[in-house]
Structures are given as structure tokens and as C-alpha cells.
Design a protein around this motif. Structure first.
Motif, PDB file in Angstrom:
ATOM      1  N   ASP A  36       0.822  -1.215   0.000  1.00  0.00           N
ATOM      2  CA  ASP A  36       0.000   0.000   0.000  1.00  0.00           C
ATOM      3  C   ASP A  36       0.857   1.267   0.000  1.00  0.00           C
ATOM      4  N   LEU A  37       2.172   1.104   0.029  1.00  0.00           N
ATOM      5  CA  LEU A  37       3.089   2.244   0.078  1.00  0.00           C
ATOM      6  C   LEU A  37       3.723   2.525  -1.277  1.00  0.00           C
ATOM      7  N   GLU A  41       7.184   6.927   0.065  1.00  0.00           N
ATOM      8  CA  GLU A  41       6.684   6.740   1.432  1.00  0.00           C
ATOM      9  C   GLU A  41       7.582   5.788   2.212  1.00  0.00           C
ATOM     10  N   ARG A  76      -0.730  10.851   5.041  1.00  0.00           N
ATOM     11  CA  ARG A  76      -1.025   9.579   4.354  1.00  0.00           C
ATOM     12  C   ARG A  76      -0.464   8.392   5.139  1.00  0.00           C
ATOM     13  N   LEU A  77       0.757   8.546   5.661  1.00  0.00           N
ATOM     14  CA  LEU A  77       1.377   7.454   6.414  1.00  0.00           C
ATOM     15  C   LEU A  77       0.646   7.186   7.728  1.00  0.00           C
ATOM     16  N   LYS A  79      -2.671   7.671   8.102  1.00  0.00           N
ATOM     17  CA  LYS A  79      -3.897   6.980   7.674  1.00  0.00           C
ATOM     18  C   LYS A  79      -3.640   5.517   7.345  1.00  0.00           C
ATOM     19  N   LYS A  80      -2.458   5.232   6.817  1.00  0.00           N
ATOM     20  CA  LYS A  80      -2.105   3.851   6.455  1.00  0.00           C
ATOM     21  C   LYS A  80      -1.597   3.044   7.651  1.00  0.00           C
ATOM     22  N   TYR A  82       1.342   3.587   9.556  1.00  0.00           N
ATOM     23  CA  TYR A  82       2.791   3.417   9.676  1.00  0.00           C
ATOM     24  C   TYR A  82       3.447   4.423  10.619  1.00  0.00           C
TER      25      TYR A  82
END
Length: 148
Positions: A36-37, A41, A76-77, A79-80, A82
């Protein structure tokens, strides 16, 4: 072998190696549980590191990004799953970045890939040859630093 031929071979080797390393990283990322990265990222997670909680501005400077671009990437990171933001213990106005458990797992996997690459790169070299490689790498780092 002439100096011109040496130069051309080294130039070709650097270009091929740089492209190859990026391809390997992207390929490994795509087929991993971290697909997903993006590659950028993943490198941001590596720059954030597990060891010292840095600010967005510090990480942005390491990656040659604007703080605004790094803020968007951080969002974004987060939300994912990480990265997380944490308040500095001494100055609560300062926000630092930390890796989550998932971020630390990716960090370790990425470092393991780099460790395998370096071991392969230095395979069969003696101490004197490694000293020359270290000097060449320092020269390359100096060039990058001067132009970034």
C-alpha cells in the motif's frame, strides 16, 4: 585500461546500480505486505527511523522535501498506519514523528534488504579494498551534499 574507459565503465555502473536498486526496492515493496506504500513513502519511513523522534521539518530536510510536502506524506502514512505524531515531552508545542508497530516492521525489512545488498557489494574484498570503497562513497556523498 585507459582513464576514459575507466570513467565510462564507472559511470555506466553507477547508473545501472542506481536504477537496479530502485527497481529491486519497488519490486520487493509491490510483492510484500506493505504494497500500500509508494517508494517515496517507504523512504520517508526509513528517514523517520525507529531511534530518534524527529520533527516533520527535520525529516523533510533529510529527504530534500518541503515541510508542506512532508506534512501531506505524513498524513497519508498516519492513515495507512505506519506513523504517528507525538508531542515532545519537554516542549509540548513540538510535534515529533514516530513509527507504529507496522512502521517499525517495514523499517526493519527495508534495512535487512540494504544489509544484504552491502554484504553482496563487499563480498570477497579485503580491508584495503574496503577502505578505497569507503573513500569513493564519501566522495559521492560529498558531491550529493554539495548539489542538494
Amino acid at each position: 585500461m585507459s582513464k576514459d574507459t575507466d570513467y565510462l565503465e564507472i559511470n555506466k555502473g553507477l547508473i545501472k546500480s542506481y536504477s537496479g536498486i530502485l527497481w529491486i526496492e519497488e519490486n520487493e515493496l509491490r510483492k510484500s505486505e506493505f504494497n500500500d506504500l509508494t517508494i517515496k513513502e517507504m523512504h520517508a519511513i526509513d528517514a523517520i527511523s525507529m531511534y530518534n523522534h524527529q520533527t516533520i521539518s527535520q525529516v523533510a530536510a533529510k529527504l530534500h522535501l518541503t515541510p508542506g510536502t512532508m506534512t501531506a506524506m505524513t498524513d497519508r502514512l498516519i492513515k495507512k498506519g505506519y506513523v504517528e505524531r507525538i508531542r515532545d515531552q519537554e516542549d509540548r508545542r513540538i510535534v515529533r514523528l514516530a513509527l507504529t508497530k507496522r512502521g517499525r516492521l517495514l523499517y526493519r525489512a527495508h534495512r535487512a534488504l540494504h544489509n544484504m545488498m552491502v554484504k553482496s557489494f563487499l563480498k570477497g574484498m579485503n580491508a584495503e579494498e574496503i577502505k578505497v570503497i569507503k573513500k569513493a562513497m564519501q566522495n559521492l556523498e560529498d558531491f550529493v551534499d554539495q548539489h542538494s
